[in-house]
Design a protein around this motif. Structure first.
Motif: not given
Length: 250
Positions: A19-20, A142-146, A184-185, A241-244
């Motif tokens: 994975g990542i 993560s997106m779940l950081s936000f 933040a993926p 850094l959001c990579v989303d």
């Protein structure tokens, strides 16, 4: 492009069995770094892929959720190629259950690996990097950081905390030549997200919200990781850094 060159640098990357973590380790190696690959399970595939492109790689198997393992692990990691220049805190886990049914064991399993290991390994790396006068620490948020998410209260709590740790350490160490940032993926197709991909309705809802119109791939994290690991980001501190694919912008 020399500012993105990682030749002569050594990166310690956790959670590299796939994975990542695997993608980031390979991406850093492609930019010139030697890699210490750490995972609870076997990282042979990752190490072999790195060596196949002519880079140095070493492997350590360890359970990072037990804090007693971290100091000897870091010491061993630093011994392979002459120190650690880059730390990528990628290892993590998730437990899915409604909040009212979320067990204490699931909560502590997630917090121990996703949060405690991140701080204590960063602490060890920070001491090492302060002595050397430079270093890069990259935490995987993560997106779940936000956002709050659904049925993942422990994971959400841990990933909110990762962003806080990132900023707190950046405040203390930026003046010592150390950059601490996070990636933040967005929704990346990995083992952790397999249940969401398998849920037809949830999968459709996710893709419909992503402006890019697709799930991310682990390889989408290579470039951002190289940037944050390199001198190109020397004046970036405490950033997430959001990579989303545009998820948060929607």
């Amino acid at each position: 492009m020399n500012s993105f060159d990682l030749s002569g640098k050594t990166a310690l990357v956790t959670g590299t069995s796939g994975g990542i973590g695997q993608a980031i380790a390979i991406g850093l190696a492609e930019a010139g770094a030697s890699i210490v690959a750490v995972s609870a399970s076997n990282s042979d595939e990752t190490v072999e892929m790195i060596r196949s492109i002519g880079r140095k790689a070493a492997q350590i198997s360890a359970d990072l959720s037990h804090s007693d393992n971290l100091e000897p692990l870091f010491a061993e990691s630093a011994s392979f190629f002459g120190g650690i220049d880059i730390l990528v805190n990628n290892a993590g886990t998730i437990r899915r259950a409604p909040a009212a049914e979320h067990s204490r064991s699931d909560w502590f399993d997630v917090i121990d690996l996703n949060l405690n290991a991140v701080f204590f390994l960063s602490q060890l790396a920070g001491r090492h990097m302060i002595e050397r006068g430079s270093g890069k620490i990259i935490n995987i948020a993560s997106m779940l950081s936000f956002q709050g998410g659904i049925n993942v209260p422990g994971y959400t709590a841990s990933k909110h905390a990762v962003t806080g740790i990132t900023k707190a350490l950046a405040n203390e160490w930026a003046g010592k030549g150390i950059q601490v940032n996070a990636i933040a993926p967005g929704y990346i197709a990995t083992r952790n997200t397999a249940p969401l991909i398998a849920d037809e309705k949830r999968n459709q809802a996710i893709v419909e919200r992503i402006p890019a119109g697709r799930w991310g791939k682990p390889e989408d994290l290579k470039g951002p990781a190289v940037f944050l690991a390199s001198s190109a980001s020397d004046y970036m501190n405490g950033h997430v850094l959001c990579v989303d694919g545009g998820w948060l912008a929607r």
